[in-house]
Every structure is written in C-alpha cells, then in structure tokens.
Design an enzyme around this catalytic site. Structure first.
Site, PDB file in Angstrom:
ATOM      1  N   HIS A  97       4.799  -6.219  21.888  1.00 36.28           N
ATOM      2  CA  HIS A  97       3.615  -5.719  21.168  1.00 36.28           C
ATOM      3  C   HIS A  97       3.956  -5.502  19.688  1.00 36.28           C
ATOM      4  O   HIS A  97       5.126  -5.453  19.316  1.00 36.28           O
ATOM      5  CB  HIS A  97       3.145  -4.380  21.754  1.00 36.28           C
ATOM      6  N   LYS A 139       2.563   0.147  17.935  1.00 36.04           N
ATOM      7  CA  LYS A 139       2.247   0.695  19.265  1.00 36.04           C
ATOM      8  C   LYS A 139       3.084   1.940  19.530  1.00 36.04           C
ATOM      9  O   LYS A 139       4.305   1.938  19.341  1.00 36.04           O
ATOM     10  CB  LYS A 139       2.476  -0.371  20.351  1.00 36.04           C
TER      11      LYS A 139
HETATM   12  N1  LIG Z   1      -6.929  -0.240  27.607  1.00 31.57           N
HETATM   13  C1  LIG Z   1      -6.882  -1.256  26.743  1.00 31.57           C
HETATM   14  O1  LIG Z   1      -7.377  -2.363  27.015  1.00 31.57           O
HETATM   15  C2  LIG Z   1      -6.232  -1.047  25.397  1.00 31.57           C
HETATM   16  C3  LIG Z   1      -6.172  -2.069  24.432  1.00 31.57           C
HETATM   17  C4  LIG Z   1      -5.648  -1.776  23.170  1.00 31.57           C
HETATM   18  C5  LIG Z   1      -5.183  -0.481  22.880  1.00 31.57           C
HETATM   19  N2  LIG Z   1      -5.229   0.466  23.852  1.00 31.57           N
HETATM   20  C6  LIG Z   1      -4.831   1.872  23.616  1.00 31.57           C
HETATM   21  O2  LIG Z   1      -5.892   2.497  22.923  1.00 31.57           O
HETATM   22  C7  LIG Z   1      -5.373   3.541  22.093  1.00 31.57           C
HETATM   23  C8  LIG Z   1      -5.892   3.333  20.672  1.00 31.57           C
HETATM   24  O3  LIG Z   1      -5.394   2.100  20.149  1.00 31.57           O
HETATM   25  P1  LIG Z   1      -5.703   1.631  18.651  1.00 31.57           P
HETATM   26  O4  LIG Z   1      -4.852   0.440  18.418  1.00 31.57           O
HETATM   27  O5  LIG Z   1      -7.168   1.537  18.409  1.00 31.57           O
HETATM   28  O6  LIG Z   1      -5.088   2.878  17.858  1.00 31.57           O
HETATM   29  P2  LIG Z   1      -5.448   3.419  16.414  1.00 31.57           P
HETATM   30  O7  LIG Z   1      -5.777   2.292  15.489  1.00 31.57           O
HETATM   31  O8  LIG Z   1      -4.356   4.376  16.049  1.00 31.57           O
HETATM   32  O9  LIG Z   1      -6.825   4.199  16.681  1.00 31.57           O
HETATM   33  C9  LIG Z   1      -6.923   5.454  17.255  1.00 31.57           C
HETATM   34  C10 LIG Z   1      -7.906   6.253  16.421  1.00 31.57           C
HETATM   35  O10 LIG Z   1      -8.266   7.487  17.072  1.00 31.57           O
HETATM   36  C11 LIG Z   1      -8.240   8.515  16.085  1.00 31.57           C
HETATM   37  N3  LIG Z   1      -8.141   9.873  16.621  1.00 31.57           N
HETATM   38  C12 LIG Z   1      -7.078  10.720  16.611  1.00 31.57           C
HETATM   39  N4  LIG Z   1      -7.415  11.913  17.177  1.00 31.57           N
HETATM   40  C13 LIG Z   1      -8.723  11.822  17.539  1.00 31.57           C
HETATM   41  C14 LIG Z   1      -9.636  12.734  18.148  1.00 31.57           C
HETATM   42  N5  LIG Z   1      -9.259  13.965  18.520  1.00 31.57           N
HETATM   43  N6  LIG Z   1     -10.901  12.320  18.368  1.00 31.57           N
HETATM   44  C15 LIG Z   1     -11.277  11.078  18.002  1.00 31.57           C
HETATM   45  N7  LIG Z   1     -10.447  10.183  17.404  1.00 31.57           N
HETATM   46  C16 LIG Z   1      -9.183  10.529  17.192  1.00 31.57           C
HETATM   47  C17 LIG Z   1      -7.060   8.116  15.254  1.00 31.57           C
HETATM   48  O11 LIG Z   1      -7.004   8.824  14.041  1.00 31.57           O
HETATM   49  P3  LIG Z   1      -5.510   9.042  13.364  1.00 31.57           P
HETATM   50  O12 LIG Z   1      -5.125   7.691  12.810  1.00 31.57           O
HETATM   51  O13 LIG Z   1      -5.763  10.072  12.356  1.00 31.57           O
HETATM   52  O14 LIG Z   1      -4.577   9.509  14.465  1.00 31.57           O
HETATM   53  C18 LIG Z   1      -7.334   6.624  15.057  1.00 31.57           C
HETATM   54  O15 LIG Z   1      -8.284   6.377  14.039  1.00 31.57           O
HETATM   55  C19 LIG Z   1      -3.856   3.493  22.289  1.00 31.57           C
HETATM   56  O16 LIG Z   1      -3.498   4.414  23.313  1.00 31.57           O
HETATM   57  C20 LIG Z   1      -3.594   2.066  22.770  1.00 31.57           C
HETATM   58  O17 LIG Z   1      -2.408   1.964  23.555  1.00 31.57           O
HETATM   59  C21 LIG Z   1      -5.746   0.204  25.087  1.00 31.57           C
END
Ligand SMILES: NC(=O)c1ccc[n+]([C@@H]2O[C@H](COP(=O)([O-])OP(=O)(O)OC[C@H]3O[C@@H](n4cnc5c(N)ncnc54)[C@H](OP(=O)(O)O)[C@@H]3O)[C@@H](O)[C@H]2O)c1
Length: 234
Positions: free
Chosen positions: A139, A143
């Site tokens: 990844h 991540k």
């Molecule tokens: N299930 C699936 O298919 C799949 C696919 C891809 C990713 N994921 C997972 O999804 C998660 C997010 O991935 P991403 O790549 O989108 O990460 P990301 O770009 O870091 O996005 C997460 C967002 O949530 C925000 N956040 C933090 N605390 C919050 C709160 N209390 N309420 C609402 N929003 C909040 C973060 O802000 P800050 O930057 O300030 O922390 C950031 O903007 C990870 O756990 C990843 O492993 C899952």
C-alpha cells in the site's frame, strides 16, 4: 437518498464524486479540519435529513463516531479499518439503537470476488498437501495500519478453508502511492500458484461503499459485506 460523508479525506472525496454520479444527494460532509466540509461534528443538526452515513476516518475514532451516529438513529456504512477488536461494542450500539450497519475492510467488489476465489482454492488445497501458503500486501506510504484489514481477512479465509494452516505470515510493503495490492502464493517444491488482486485506483472502494449505502438504506441490523455479496451473487 440523502447521505452524509463522515471523514472528508481521500476516500470521502471519491465517495462524494461517485454518490453524485449515481444521483444521490450528499447533504452533509463532516470533518473537524478538512477544507470543504460542511460541519465539524456529528450532531442532530449535521445529520438532519440524512438516510445513511458513510464513515471513512481513522481507526482510533471510528467506534466513537459509530456510537454518536447510532444514538441519532441513522444507518451507517463503515469503511474505516483496524477497529475490529471493539466489534462487540459496535454490535451493542447497533442493536440498542435499532439501526442498520454494514462494514468491510475492503468495499471493492473485485476484492470480494477475490475472497471467494481464495476460499475455493484453500478448500481444494486440503487434498494437495505439498502446497504451503504465503502472502503479501502493498500500500501507499500514508496508510496508518499494517498489515491491512484486507490482508488479515484473506488470512482468515485461508485459515478457515485450509485445515493444516493455523497462521499465515503476511509481508507488508509501504511504498509510493500504491492503492492496494494483495498477493497469495500457494507453493510446492514443483511450482507456485499466484492469485493477486491489484486495485488500479481508489474508485472501486467508493463504488462498493455507495452500493452498500443503497443496500443498507431502510434495513435494521448488523451486517458485513459478505451478507450483501451473498444476496447479490446467489
Ligand atoms: N473499507 C475500504 O474499502 C477502505 C478503502 C480505503 C481506505 N479505507 C480506510 O478508510 C479510512 C480512511 O482512509 P482515507 O485514505 O480516506 O484517510 P484520510 O485521507 O486520512 O481521511 C480520513 C479523514 O477523516 C478525518 N477525521 C479525523 N477525525 C474525524 C472525526 N472525528 N470525524 C470526522 N472526520 C474525521 C481526517 O481528518 P485528519 O486528517 O485531521 O485526521 C481525514 O480528513 C482508513 O482507516 C483506511 O484504512 C477503507
């Protein structure tokens, strides 16, 4: 159908794009800091008129978010990974508040087809005892968890299907901007059978998550993506 996006990060942005393409309404984008978010916190005001929330934030906050959303009586899709040791707390919140909940470590439809292939070949390998199994996942460098939730899930599918395997070693690689590659090798002294899923971009996750939002709309109860796939594939 009205959705709220909880976590307006990389996934949140793509989910918005896919949801709008499908003609859904994104009525709320909740994120404490992200530019473009409509609200900073989950509240009755920020979830007003919302049918389903789609949550992609971070492992340490997902469970608290689910509890807040459940208390407000809204259905939820959770894509955030690495909170699963608290699954009983989440089940309780879903049941106590009589909402609908669906989660997956990987919402990509292709990956869920891949899980089926791994299940089938693992069962087959009970007959062919010369084969060992090893796996790796790669990844992007941003991540936060390793191994990936998807890799752990693949290891579980192998352990459940292949009697002689108690544990599967997972090699984790963090490099550049790789969206997500999972590789499983069944290896004997004579040859190697490799099954690999390579995400080309992050859209597959968002398409599956939006599909899950449509599926969970109006339902009650605790579901994983297998429940949705079983219904779709049968
Ligand atoms: N299930 C699936 O298919 C799949 C696919 C891809 C990713 N994921 C997972 O999804 C998660 C997010 O991935 P991403 O790549 O989108 O990460 P990301 O770009 O870091 O996005 C997460 C967002 O949530 C925000 N956040 C933090 N605390 C919050 C709160 N209390 N309420 C609402 N929003 C909040 C973060 O802000 P800050 O930057 O300030 O922390 C950031 O903007 C990870 O756990 C990843 O492993 C899952």
């Amino acid at each position: 159908m009205n959705i709220a996006i909880i976590g307006y990060g990389k996934m949140g942005h793509i989910i918005e794009e896919i949801a709008l393409e499908k003609g859904l309404k994104v009525v709320s984008k909740i994120d404490p800091v992200a530019e473009g978010a409509t609200h900073k916190e989950i509240s009755s005001e920020s979830l007003k008129g919302v049918d389903v929330c789609i949550e992609f934030t971070a492992p340490d906050i997902a469970v608290e978010n689910v509890k807040k959303i459940a208390a407000l009586g809204k259905n939820i899709v959770v894509g955030t990974t690495a909170w699963y040791e608290r699954i009983e707390e989440v089940k309780d919140a879903v049941e106590d508040n009589k909402i609908g909940f669906i989660y997956s470590p990987n919402f990509s439809v292709g990956v869920n087809i891949f899980f089926r292939l791994i299940k089938d070949i693992s069962g087959m390998m009970n007959t062919f005892k010369d084969y060992g199994v090893n796996m790796s996942e790669a990844h992007h460098i941003h991540k936060k968890d390793a191994p990936s939730g998807t890799a752990k899930k693949i290891a579980d599918v192998i352990k459940n299907g292949l009697d002689r395997v108690d544990d599967v070693d997972i090699k984790s690689i963090r490099e550049g901007e790789i969206p997500g590659t999972h590789t499983v090798n069944f290896e004997s002294y004579a040859d190697v059978i490799t099954l690999e899923h390579r995400a080309k971009n992050r859209k597959g996750f968002a398409i599956g998550a939006v599909m899950a939002a449509e599926w969970i709309n109006g339902k009650k109860g605790f579901y994983s993506i297998e429940d949705m796939m079983d219904e779709i594939i049968k």
